[in-house]
Design a protein around this motif. Structure first.
Motif, PDB file in Angstrom:
ATOM      1  N   GLY A   1      10.070  47.532  15.468  1.00  0.00           N
ATOM      2  CA  GLY A   1      10.300  48.860  16.046  1.00  0.00           C
ATOM      3  C   GLY A   1       9.486  49.929  15.340  1.00  0.00           C
ATOM      4  N   LEU A   2       9.451  49.869  14.016  1.00  0.00           N
ATOM      5  CA  LEU A   2       8.763  50.920  13.268  1.00  0.00           C
ATOM      6  C   LEU A   2       7.248  50.773  13.349  1.00  0.00           C
ATOM      7  N   THR A   3       6.760  49.557  13.590  1.00  0.00           N
ATOM      8  CA  THR A   3       5.317  49.383  13.811  1.00  0.00           C
ATOM      9  C   THR A   3       4.910  50.088  15.106  1.00  0.00           C
ATOM     10  N   VAL A   4       5.700  49.856  16.150  1.00  0.00           N
ATOM     11  CA  VAL A   4       5.388  50.509  17.427  1.00  0.00           C
ATOM     12  C   VAL A   4       5.500  52.027  17.251  1.00  0.00           C
ATOM     13  N   ALA A   5       6.512  52.452  16.501  1.00  0.00           N
ATOM     14  CA  ALA A   5       6.713  53.892  16.269  1.00  0.00           C
ATOM     15  C   ALA A   5       5.513  54.501  15.551  1.00  0.00           C
TER      16      ALA A   5
ATOM     17  N   GLY B   1      -6.792  51.968  11.274  1.00  0.00           N
ATOM     18  CA  GLY B   1      -5.686  51.940  10.319  1.00  0.00           C
ATOM     19  C   GLY B   1      -5.188  53.352  10.080  1.00  0.00           C
ATOM     20  N   LEU B   2      -4.672  53.568   8.876  1.00  0.00           N
ATOM     21  CA  LEU B   2      -4.113  54.900   8.605  1.00  0.00           C
ATOM     22  C   LEU B   2      -5.193  55.966   8.473  1.00  0.00           C
ATOM     23  N   TYR B   3      -6.473  55.518   8.414  1.00  0.00           N
ATOM     24  CA  TYR B   3      -7.554  56.523   8.374  1.00  0.00           C
ATOM     25  C   TYR B   3      -7.631  57.285   9.691  1.00  0.00           C
ATOM     26  N   ALA B   4      -6.935  56.744  10.723  1.00  0.00           N
ATOM     27  CA  ALA B   4      -6.914  57.432  12.020  1.00  0.00           C
ATOM     28  C   ALA B   4      -6.122  58.730  11.934  1.00  0.00           C
ATOM     29  N   GLU B   5      -5.324  58.845  10.896  1.00  0.00           N
ATOM     30  CA  GLU B   5      -4.346  59.938  10.874  1.00  0.00           C
ATOM     31  C   GLU B   5      -4.607  60.864   9.690  1.00  0.00           C
ATOM     32  N   PRO B   6      -5.131  62.048   9.959  1.00  0.00           N
ATOM     33  CA  PRO B   6      -5.436  62.933   8.834  1.00  0.00           C
ATOM     34  C   PRO B   6      -4.184  63.442   8.113  1.00  0.00           C
ATOM     35  N   ARG B   7      -3.062  63.528   8.850  1.00  0.00           N
ATOM     36  CA  ARG B   7      -1.834  64.044   8.218  1.00  0.00           C
ATOM     37  C   ARG B   7      -0.897  62.887   7.867  1.00  0.00           C
ATOM     38  N   ARG B   8      -0.209  63.009   6.757  1.00  0.00           N
ATOM     39  CA  ARG B   8       0.753  61.963   6.373  1.00  0.00           C
ATOM     40  C   ARG B   8       1.900  61.927   7.378  1.00  0.00           C
TER      41      ARG B   8
ATOM     42  N   VAL C   1       8.392  50.495   5.845  1.00  0.00           N
ATOM     43  CA  VAL C   1       7.520  51.661   5.649  1.00  0.00           C
ATOM     44  C   VAL C   1       6.406  51.312   4.650  1.00  0.00           C
ATOM     45  N   GLU C   2       6.765  50.536   3.636  1.00  0.00           N
ATOM     46  CA  GLU C   2       5.747  50.122   2.668  1.00  0.00           C
ATOM     47  C   GLU C   2       4.729  49.186   3.327  1.00  0.00           C
ATOM     48  N   LEU C   3       5.233  48.208   4.097  1.00  0.00           N
ATOM     49  CA  LEU C   3       4.317  47.256   4.749  1.00  0.00           C
ATOM     50  C   LEU C   3       3.401  47.955   5.739  1.00  0.00           C
ATOM     51  N   LEU C   4       3.901  49.011   6.347  1.00  0.00           N
ATOM     52  CA  LEU C   4       3.097  49.723   7.333  1.00  0.00           C
ATOM     53  C   LEU C   4       2.045  50.609   6.668  1.00  0.00           C
ATOM     54  N   GLY C   5       1.991  50.563   5.355  1.00  0.00           N
ATOM     55  CA  GLY C   5       0.931  51.263   4.633  1.00  0.00           C
ATOM     56  C   GLY C   5       1.208  52.739   4.438  1.00  0.00           C
ATOM     57  N   LEU C   6       2.443  53.159   4.725  1.00  0.00           N
ATOM     58  CA  LEU C   6       2.750  54.582   4.650  1.00  0.00           C
ATOM     59  C   LEU C   6       3.183  54.998   3.248  1.00  0.00           C
ATOM     60  N   GLY C   7       3.740  54.042   2.526  1.00  0.00           N
ATOM     61  CA  GLY C   7       4.220  54.358   1.177  1.00  0.00           C
ATOM     62  C   GLY C   7       5.585  55.018   1.221  1.00  0.00           C
ATOM     63  N   THR C   8       6.342  54.800   0.158  1.00  0.00           N
ATOM     64  CA  THR C   8       7.711  55.329   0.150  1.00  0.00           C
ATOM     65  C   THR C   8       7.731  56.852   0.122  1.00  0.00           C
ATOM     66  N   ASP C   9       6.609  57.464  -0.279  1.00  0.00           N
ATOM     67  CA  ASP C   9       6.572  58.938  -0.242  1.00  0.00           C
ATOM     68  C   ASP C   9       6.694  59.448   1.188  1.00  0.00           C
ATOM     69  N   SER C  10       6.496  58.554   2.159  1.00  0.00           N
ATOM     70  CA  SER C  10       6.595  58.960   3.569  1.00  0.00           C
ATOM     71  C   SER C  10       7.998  58.778   4.122  1.00  0.00           C
ATOM     72  N   LEU C  11       8.918  58.311   3.292  1.00  0.00           N
ATOM     73  CA  LEU C  11      10.278  58.070   3.792  1.00  0.00           C
ATOM     74  C   LEU C  11      11.241  59.059   3.133  1.00  0.00           C
ATOM     75  N   ARG C  12      11.844  59.872   3.959  1.00  0.00           N
ATOM     76  CA  ARG C  12      12.817  60.843   3.425  1.00  0.00           C
ATOM     77  C   ARG C  12      14.208  60.248   3.528  1.00  0.00           C
ATOM     78  N   LYS C  13      14.910  60.240   2.400  1.00  0.00           N
ATOM     79  CA  LYS C  13      16.294  59.743   2.383  1.00  0.00           C
ATOM     80  C   LYS C  13      17.222  60.955   2.447  1.00  0.00           C
ATOM     81  N   ILE C  14      17.727  61.187   3.637  1.00  0.00           N
ATOM     82  CA  ILE C  14      18.491  62.411   3.912  1.00  0.00           C
ATOM     83  C   ILE C  14      19.925  62.260   3.393  1.00  0.00           C
ATOM     84  N   PRO C  15      20.470  63.317   2.790  1.00  0.00           N
ATOM     85  CA  PRO C  15      21.860  63.234   2.286  1.00  0.00           C
ATOM     86  C   PRO C  15      22.861  62.943   3.403  1.00  0.00           C
TER      87      PRO C  15
END
Ligand code: PLP
Length: 479
Positions: free
Chosen positions: A154-158, A172-179, A196-210
């Motif tokens: 699901g998250l790959t398609v997303a 790849g992610l070079y297609a996207e200038p913004r994180r 998120v890590e496998l998709l090459g986004l890195g955990t900095d791209s995942l917000r853990k909301i309270p």
């Protein structure tokens, strides 16, 4: 050519037939008598050592291999067959699905795209799942190994949708200038982070909301995080709602998540590993309302569903988008008249795929979804019963609200510090596990250690949970 030519078929079919019958008889007895054994048994050192024997160059024969299985493996099952196993989130399996697994392995279908019976079975069970969960039956879908893989699909398609499918596939992610930024609650399962890590986004791209007091994602905090990220020049992309968190069974406000995603033009993914199946029950369904609005939905059938491992499913509302993410061409898979089945390789990563659909198809045909509904309601009622027993005792303390089938509680020692309560309950859990009569697991919620009972168990009786409470009280007092 060296003679004689060989095959893996038996020389004597009759002996194999008899061995097969014995295997079936033994396994049916093993399942029938599960309640009479401890939940689990531990291997000792000599038994472990046997697994370090070198690879056999000369075979010992099927009879001896089966004897080794009975001696070395079978007594040391995970424990999740048992009516008193409530650790993590595990289903029991079913005797019928065990037999269906044998039939599927016998057919040895490769459900990749041939227009065979297995291909149609998988198409049908995916449509059944969509129908039962209130999802459009036109959705794309694929059976996968479990909830983790379903989220990855699901998250790959997303991700691809957010960056443009052809662009992200070629650049790849070079297609996207913004994180890109993905959002889920602090209580979401770690498999989301792995995706998120496998998709090459890195955990900095995942917000853990309270979360709020009910352990549901705080949607005000979510909206603020999205606004902050936009203002900082990032690209909010995906909201992940959880239908039934692992810790406590909390269900995010999925309708609220869907509305926010629509307003912000974000993808909405739901991780419904076990909780998605609450949708089967008119009584429980309101809790997961909004799930049907998701762009993608992942869930398991080896938790609620109770099928033997492994089986999960990923549904993607837009079938074409799912295929665009995974389709392929190669001269060695050119279509022939015989290829007319769904090319499941275009719905996920795997090419060769097993016939895991059969156990679902047969179990649902045999029992009907109404029985699954009753069993899910039964597990939730059992959890509520346990929660009532906890509330009714001054020595026990409930650590999280009980929405579905997960109860987090502990033995309370008046005046004890958090650290002392954790040590006491941890020791208590070790004792429960050591004598092998009850297997809950543990967790920590908002800094408070808890025994955790998750009832995805079609064999549990309410009396089993009463017995657990009595045992926890006895162990808790015996300090
Ligand atoms: C909420 C949730 N999501 C995802 C998963 C991962 O599922 P699986 O173990 O089938 O990969 C689990 C497993 O317990 C879960 O509880």
């Amino acid at each position: 050519l060296p003679l004689p030519e060989e095959t893996l078929d038996p020389e004597d079919w009759e002996s194999l037939r008899q061995l097969g019958h014995r295997m079936v008889d033994d396994m049916i007895a093993f399942l029938r008598d599960v309640r009479e054994r401890p939940v689990w048994a531990r291997l000792d050192d000599p038994q472990r050592a046997r697994f370090r024997e070198p690879a056999p160059r000369v075979g010992e024969g099927a009879e001896a291999a089966y004897r080794d299985f009975r001696e070395q493996v079978l007594p040391y099952a995970t424990g999740n067959l048992h009516p008193r196993f409530w650790a993590w989130v595990m289903g029991n399996g079913t005797p019928l699905a065990m037999l269906a697994e044998m039939l599927a392995a016998g057919m040895n279908c490769n459900v990749a795209g041939i227009d065979d019976g297995a291909n149609h079975v998988e198409q049908q069970v995916i449509r059944w799942c969509a129908e039962l969960l209130g999802f459009p039956t036109t959705a794309g879908g694929i059976l996968v190994s479990g909830g983790s893989m379903a989220s990855l699909v699901g998250l790959t398609v997303a991700r691809n949708h957010a960056s443009g499918v052809p662009e992200v596939r070629s650049h790849g992610l070079y297609a996207e200038p913004r994180r890109l930024v993905f959002y889920g609650s602090r209580e979401m399962h770690f498999s989301i982070q792995k995706s998120v890590e496998l998709l090459g986004l890195g955990t900095d791209s995942l917000r853990k909301i309270p979360v709020d007091g009910e352990l549901r994602m705080d949607l005000t905090a979510l909206a603020e995080a999205i606004a902050r990220d936009r203002a900082a020049g990032l690209k909010p992309a995906v909201i992940i709602g959880t239908a039934g968190t692992t810790n406590s069974g909390a269900i995010d406000d999925l309708a609220g998540c869907a509305a926010l995603a629509r307003r912000e033009k974000l993808w909405f993914h739901v991780d419904g590993a076990f909780g998605a199946w609450a949708a089967l029950s008119p009584r429980l369904q309101p809790q997961v309302r909004g799930m049907e609005l998701a762009d993608s939905l992942g869930f398991d059938l080896h938790k609620w569903g109770w099928l033997p491992y492994e089986i999960g499913c990923a549904l993607v509302r837009d079938d074409a988008l799912q295929r665009q993410s995974f389709d392929f061409t190669a001269e060695y898979v050119a279509r022939t008249n015989h290829h007319g089945g769904v090319r499941f390789g275009e719905y996920g990563f795997q090419l060769s795929r097993g016939f895991r659909a059969l156990k679902l198809w047969m179990q649902l045909k045999a029992d009907g979804a109404d029985k699954w509904q009753r069993l899910i309601e039964q597990n939730c009622a059992q959890a509520q019963h346990l929660a009532e027993r906890v509330r009714g005792s001054s020595e026990l303390e409930l650590i999280a609200p009980v929405n579905l089938n997960v109860v987090c509680f502990r033995y309370h020692v008046p005046g004890a510090s958090e650290a002392q309560l954790e040590a006491h309950n941890h020791a208590l859990l070790d004792k429960l596990h050591a004598d092998g009569r009850f297997v809950p697991s543990s967790t920590t919620i908002a800094g408070r250690y808890a025994l955790r009972v998750c009832v995805t168990n079609h064999r549990t009786r309410t009396a089993d949970l009463d017995a657990l409470v009595d045992e926890v009280l006895a162990l808790g007092r015996a300090r």
